[in-house]
Design an enzyme around this catalytic site. Structure first.
Site, PDB file in Angstrom:
ATOM      1  N   CYS A   1      39.554  44.911  35.506  1.00  0.00           N
ATOM      2  CA  CYS A   1      39.887  46.331  35.514  1.00  0.00           C
ATOM      3  C   CYS A   1      41.397  46.538  35.409  1.00  0.00           C
ATOM      4  CB  CYS A   1      39.339  47.006  36.767  1.00  0.00           C
ATOM      5  SG  CYS A   1      39.876  46.240  38.322  1.00  0.00           S
TER       6      CYS A   1
ATOM      7  N   HIS B   1      45.361  48.309  44.946  1.00  0.00           N
ATOM      8  CA  HIS B   1      43.982  48.226  44.457  1.00  0.00           C
ATOM      9  C   HIS B   1      42.998  48.578  45.569  1.00  0.00           C
ATOM     10  CE1 HIS B   1      40.346  46.686  42.617  1.00  0.00           C
ATOM     11  NE2 HIS B   1      41.002  46.377  41.511  1.00  0.00           N
TER      12      HIS B   1
END
Length: 484
Positions: A288, A315
């Site tokens: 990602c 994150h």
């Protein structure tokens, strides 16, 4: 204050009435021609009249004014009367192009712009897709695949492979598909046939297959052939492990939803998907974070040159962290994910070089896991090869997000009030926060938001459609960032 700053009551009712007239035209185009009408990339299929007006308001970002339904309705009327083949047609861009052309005949202009899809297209059999694993990413891939099949028909989800967790397994998995604490309810209906082990989602038949050994599954028994299998378990990341899927009958190609090891190609759609060959049977959709930062790094490097840089990501926590303090084989990940910022390593900086070899040895990176369930941010701290101006960089990135063929990968926002939850459900790989941009001489710092679940899943589906030769034609054509 511009004339479009406020909409009076009478004007609002007129726009609403015109939007209501658009709805049957939008569905006629979709039903008869497999055409998805959009306003600057925002699909109109399945939208309410209010949604259609909001999409027109979004046009201010591109046209510097709010589009009117009175302007776009004639275009939709003409399109519905034309014999078109499958495509995604941007009505907003057609409107701007018609205005700029000086042409006085709308039908003639549309026929010229849409030449390649005027006339009936050939029916293409959809490609079968199998999801191996059904966790966070797997369930989002299922949602997107069901929606994409309804919109374009190029790919269809046929089966999901999991390990049986016991009695009622399929009921629980269907429930997790139906309801999501982050992404909300499934857009449609879901039912379960326990006897046949089938989940029905908006009319799509999804076979649940229980297996422990990927190599022994015979997908052809379920009518599945030449399938693209998406492994979202993360159990195997090298060719040896992932090759087990190719031993199963009915599987043609394998796509991993994690960075691949060894010589597996890491594909960031829009950046290096053209490197895929017919001989590539096992591929990776990278991570990602790699998808979130690589498109931005590419366009910055192409325009200004990147000497070196550091990537720091904040994150959201993931399922492999502990909910409360407990043993974990990974460093620091044993501490409670919801209570701590957890410093972690990330391979995203090195992984960029697998998609963009020119970044080999130029980037370092770290990650901080933070107590949010979704949406992350990457801070790109770059030393460039030339001096830059903050406003010029922001204008460039804004134009890339609006006018280039990377608009699905790069978005741009300049709002002093946005926070991470505002980007839940965003389909772009990354969103540049223009207000946070810092530039001083050759030093540039960019802040890039990304929905590490849904934005990434959309990138994965773009790769799946590319492997299936099922990417819809997007018209009018867009330019490359280098032309801006």
């Amino acid at each position: 204050m511009t004339a479009n700053a406020h909409i009076g009551h009478d004007d609002w009712n007129e726009r609403l009435e015109l939007a209501q007239q658009m709805i049957p035209l939008i569905h006629q185009l979709h039903r008869n021609n497999n055409v998805v009408a959009t306003i600057f990339g925002r699909p109109l299929v399945g939208q309410t009249d209010i949604d259609i007006i909001k999409s027109h308001r979004y046009g201010r970002r591109i046209a510097q004014r709010q589009l009117s339904t009175a302007e776009t309705l004639p275009i939709l009327s003409e399109l519905a009367d034309m014999n078109l083949s499958s495509a995604s047609i941007d009505v907003g861009r057609l409107l701007l192009g018609f205005e700029e052309s000086g042409e006085d005949d709308l039908r003639r202009y549309l026929e010229d712009e849409l030449t390649e899809i005027v006339g009936a297209g050939e029916d293409i059999d959809p490609t079968d897709v199998v999801l191996y694993g059904f966790g966070r990413i797997g369930r989002l891939l299922a949602r997107i695949l069901v929606a994409r099949e309804a919109a374009y028909g190029g790919v269809r989800l046929r089966a999901i492979v999991v390990r049986n967790k016991g009695e009622g397994d399929i009921i629980k998995r269907a429930s997790l598909l139906r309801r999501d604490s982050v992404h909300g309810a499934f857009n449609g209906t879901i039912s379960v046939d326990e006897e046949e082990q089938v989940i029905w989602a908006n009319g799509t038949k999804i076979q649940m297959i229980y297996a422990n050994d990927p190599a022994t599954i015979d997908y052809t028994e379920y009518g599945i052939n030449n399938a693209v299998l998406v492994d979202n378990t993360g159990v195997w990341r090298d060719k040896e492990g992932l090759s087990q899927h190719l031993e199963a009958k009915g599987v043609a190609r394998v796509l991993l939803t994690a960075p691949g090891k060894g010589d597996i190609k890491n594909i960031v759609f829009g950046i290096n998907d053209s490197a895929i060959t017919d001989d590539d049977k096992i591929l990776s959709a990278a991570s990602c974070t790699t998808n979130g930062i690589t498109p931005v790094l590419k366009v910055i490097n192409d325009r200004y040159g990147v000497a070196h840089g550091h990537v720091e990501t904040a994150h959201s926590f993931t399922n492999d962290q502990n909910l409360i303090d407990n043993y974990h084989k990974g460093e620091r990940r044993g501490r409670a994910a919801g209570l701590n910022m957890v410093l972690a390593a990330t391979g995203a900086a090195k992984a960029v070089a697998k998609a963009l070899p020119e970044f080999e040895g130029k980037l370092t990176g770290n990650a901080i896991r933070v107590p949010t369930p979704d949406v992350s941010m990457a801070v790109l701290n770059l030393e460039l090869e030339q001096e830059v101006d903050r406003d010029e960089v922001n204008d460039f990135l804004r134009n890339v997000s609006l006018h280039s063929d990377l608009r699905q990968q790069i978005s741009y926002i300049a709002s002093p009030e946005v926070v991470s939850s505002d980007f839940v459900g965003n389909t772009n790989a990354g969103i540049v926060d223009g207000i946070a941009t810092i530039a001083s001489g050759k030093h540039l710092v960019l802040y890039v938001w990304y929905d590490n679940e849904f934005g990434y899943s959309n990138q994965v589906i773009r790769v799946v459609e590319g492997l299936s030769n099922a990417r819809p034609v997007v018209l009018p054509k867009r330019v490359s960032p280098s032309e801006l």
